[in-house]
Scaffold this motif. Structure first.
Motif, PDB file in Angstrom:
ATOM      1  N   SER A  48       0.810  -1.216   0.000  1.00  0.00           N
ATOM      2  CA  SER A  48       0.000   0.000   0.000  1.00  0.00           C
ATOM      3  C   SER A  48       0.846   1.270   0.000  1.00  0.00           C
ATOM      4  O   SER A  48       0.354   2.326  -0.352  1.00  0.00           O
ATOM      5  CB  SER A  48      -0.993  -0.001   1.161  1.00  0.00           C
ATOM      6  N   THR A  72      -7.408  -2.511  -1.592  1.00  0.00           N
ATOM      7  CA  THR A  72      -7.172  -1.090  -1.326  1.00  0.00           C
ATOM      8  C   THR A  72      -7.735  -0.224  -2.444  1.00  0.00           C
ATOM      9  O   THR A  72      -8.525   0.690  -2.206  1.00  0.00           O
ATOM     10  CB  THR A  72      -5.661  -0.821  -1.157  1.00  0.00           C
ATOM     11  N   ARG A  95      -8.567   5.220   6.536  1.00  0.00           N
ATOM     12  CA  ARG A  95      -8.776   3.787   6.255  1.00  0.00           C
ATOM     13  C   ARG A  95      -7.435   3.071   6.094  1.00  0.00           C
ATOM     14  O   ARG A  95      -7.234   1.978   6.609  1.00  0.00           O
ATOM     15  CB  ARG A  95      -9.625   3.644   4.992  1.00  0.00           C
ATOM     16  N   ARG A  96      -6.488   3.726   5.403  1.00  0.00           N
ATOM     17  CA  ARG A  96      -5.180   3.080   5.224  1.00  0.00           C
ATOM     18  C   ARG A  96      -4.409   3.004   6.538  1.00  0.00           C
ATOM     19  O   ARG A  96      -3.714   2.022   6.798  1.00  0.00           O
ATOM     20  CB  ARG A  96      -4.374   3.843   4.183  1.00  0.00           C
ATOM     21  N   TYR A 130     -19.321  -2.321   4.345  1.00  0.00           N
ATOM     22  CA  TYR A 130     -19.132  -1.050   3.635  1.00  0.00           C
ATOM     23  C   TYR A 130     -20.417  -0.235   3.653  1.00  0.00           C
ATOM     24  O   TYR A 130     -20.407   0.958   3.943  1.00  0.00           O
ATOM     25  CB  TYR A 130     -18.750  -1.311   2.176  1.00  0.00           C
ATOM     26  N   ASN A 185     -10.211   8.097   3.201  1.00  0.00           N
ATOM     27  CA  ASN A 185      -9.329   7.107   2.587  1.00  0.00           C
ATOM     28  C   ASN A 185      -7.975   7.040   3.305  1.00  0.00           C
ATOM     29  O   ASN A 185      -7.401   5.958   3.457  1.00  0.00           O
ATOM     30  CB  ASN A 185      -9.139   7.405   1.100  1.00  0.00           C
ATOM     31  N   ALA A 190     -13.506   3.582   9.733  1.00  0.00           N
ATOM     32  CA  ALA A 190     -12.283   3.079   9.106  1.00  0.00           C
ATOM     33  C   ALA A 190     -11.778   1.830   9.831  1.00  0.00           C
ATOM     34  O   ALA A 190     -11.349   0.859   9.200  1.00  0.00           O
ATOM     35  CB  ALA A 190     -11.203   4.166   9.102  1.00  0.00           C
ATOM     36  N   GLU A 195     -11.561   0.858  -2.311  1.00  0.00           N
ATOM     37  CA  GLU A 195     -11.741   2.298  -2.107  1.00  0.00           C
ATOM     38  C   GLU A 195     -12.788   2.849  -3.074  1.00  0.00           C
ATOM     39  O   GLU A 195     -13.665   3.612  -2.681  1.00  0.00           O
ATOM     40  CB  GLU A 195     -10.400   2.999  -2.323  1.00  0.00           C
ATOM     41  N   ASN A 241     -16.298   4.370  -1.841  1.00  0.00           N
ATOM     42  CA  ASN A 241     -16.620   5.756  -2.193  1.00  0.00           C
ATOM     43  C   ASN A 241     -17.935   5.849  -2.964  1.00  0.00           C
ATOM     44  O   ASN A 241     -18.712   6.780  -2.774  1.00  0.00           O
ATOM     45  CB  ASN A 241     -15.474   6.391  -2.988  1.00  0.00           C
ATOM     46  N   GLU A 290     -13.564  12.579   1.302  1.00  0.00           N
ATOM     47  CA  GLU A 290     -13.174  11.290   0.730  1.00  0.00           C
ATOM     48  C   GLU A 290     -11.671  11.065   0.916  1.00  0.00           C
ATOM     49  O   GLU A 290     -11.243   9.974   1.304  1.00  0.00           O
ATOM     50  CB  GLU A 290     -13.538  11.280  -0.762  1.00  0.00           C
TER      51      GLU A 290
END
Lengths: 235, 235
Positions: free
Chosen positions: A86, A184, B195-196, B152, B192, A156, A188, A192, B188
């Motif tokens: 990542s 990932t 989330r990572r 999700y 994101n 998250a 994503e 989204n 967003e």
């Protein structure tokens, strides 16, 4: 198979395939003669991965190339796999690290990470990216939107837990790396898209008078033509 | 102020400002003479918005232009504000709608929307974008990753509820539109990034033996140099 057949099977134009070959995203086929090469199932799979990264994930070509290099690394087992795969996915942003607004934003993210007891590698680019976003909200006079921060962090965590469990369940290292990449990037894009659908639902529920709401759910679409879901002025 | 001063105050190069002017992202300043123009606070704010959309949100220039056109629409009150502002944000993807894998993926998303009773405008581009992602997972042999779908959707609902509430709390239509734009694009990017970070935390907790885990939280970074958080082989 020949390039024309690869094009047909993958639904990708020959011009695009040649572009991917030239850009080093797709490995060359086995040479079978002058200007001829043979492509196999591995090429077909790679083409699908390339298009998922570029079209669905929206990655720039250069980023996709780095990500694919991770997929191709033979000693993946010696990496901290999830991190390695990542790290290639982080965009670099022009930022002024001396800007007091940015420094305050970064401190806010560090505080959040501490509050949630997250284990992070100290060079996590995600901290700076999150700080970029927080600083942008503040610079635009939208600091009130930052009330989402803890809700975001909790969501998250929930999402990451199931994602990482699914990747680990794959067991074989090659499948894991590709799972991290697709989880990932494609994950994503999927999240989204669902977030925007949920925003539409949430705004319809709040802004449209209950009497004007159509039956919920997608299959109700036949009952009301496009654009009649409601308008702010009628709310 | 002159362009040089606008550049200094915004931390944006004169070349970039001229590029934004040429691309129609930034309105021209008031002409004060031959080749001279005057820029005010509105230009400074617009510059911050442009950089947030491009640098933090990662939007292409053409998309940013469409989004900014929504901000500039004078009759915003007659739009279904949230929908209007976010429709401009959908990427268009090359897709083969006749592909049975894609059609099955779309049916899966429609079923999800029905299951969750979401109110959606029937032309929601989000449904097709979500279908693109589901189809990509399947085409890549990563259908197992789709076990995330309901998690999700639930997280998206939780997030969307607070986001829409915050936008509605702004009350004035101009602030709402800019709130939708920044909430969607910058939000967003923020989500994101978190989330990572959460994925790194989740993978450290699962793959690193407890005895090797450093103290949690970011401030513990001084205790372990970069790259020593753990490796898959040691797990």
């Amino acid at each position: 198979v020949r390039i024309a057949e690869l094009s047909r099977r993958s639904g990708t134009s020959i011009a695009s395939i040649k572009f991917y070959l030239r850009e080093g995203l797709l490995p060359a086929g086995a040479a079978t003669g002058r200007n001829q090469a043979d492509y196999g199932d591995a090429h077909l799979h790679r083409l699908r991965l390339i298009r998922a990264l570029l079209d669905v994930g929206g990655l720039p070509v250069a980023t996709a190339r780095e990500v694919l290099a991770v997929v191709d690394t033979p000693d993946i087992a010696s990496h901290f796999v999830l991190g390695a795969a990542s790290t290639a996915l982080y965009r670099t942003v022009r930022r002024d690290v001396g800007d007091p607004v940015w420094r305050a934003a970064r401190a806010e993210i560090v505080e959040l990470v501490d509050r949630r007891d997250w284990y992070l590698s100290p060079d996590s680019a995600g901290i700076d990216l999150a700080a970029d976003a927080v600083a942008a909200f503040r610079a635009l006079g939208q600091a009130d939107m930052l009330a989402v921060l803890d809700t975001y962090a909790e969501a998250a965590e929930t999402i990451a837990a199931i994602e990482v469990d699914l990747v680990i369940a794959k067991a074989d290292p090659a499948g894991m790396v590709e799972g991290v990449i697709t989880g990932t990037v494609i994950g994503e894009a999927l999240f989204n898209a669902l977030r925007r659908l949920a925003q539409q639902d949430a705004s319809a529920r709040r802004l449209v008078p209950p009497a004007d709401l159509p039956p919920a759910g997608y299959t109700a679409e036949q009952n009301h033509p496009a654009g009649t879901t409601g308008s702010l002025t009628s709310g």
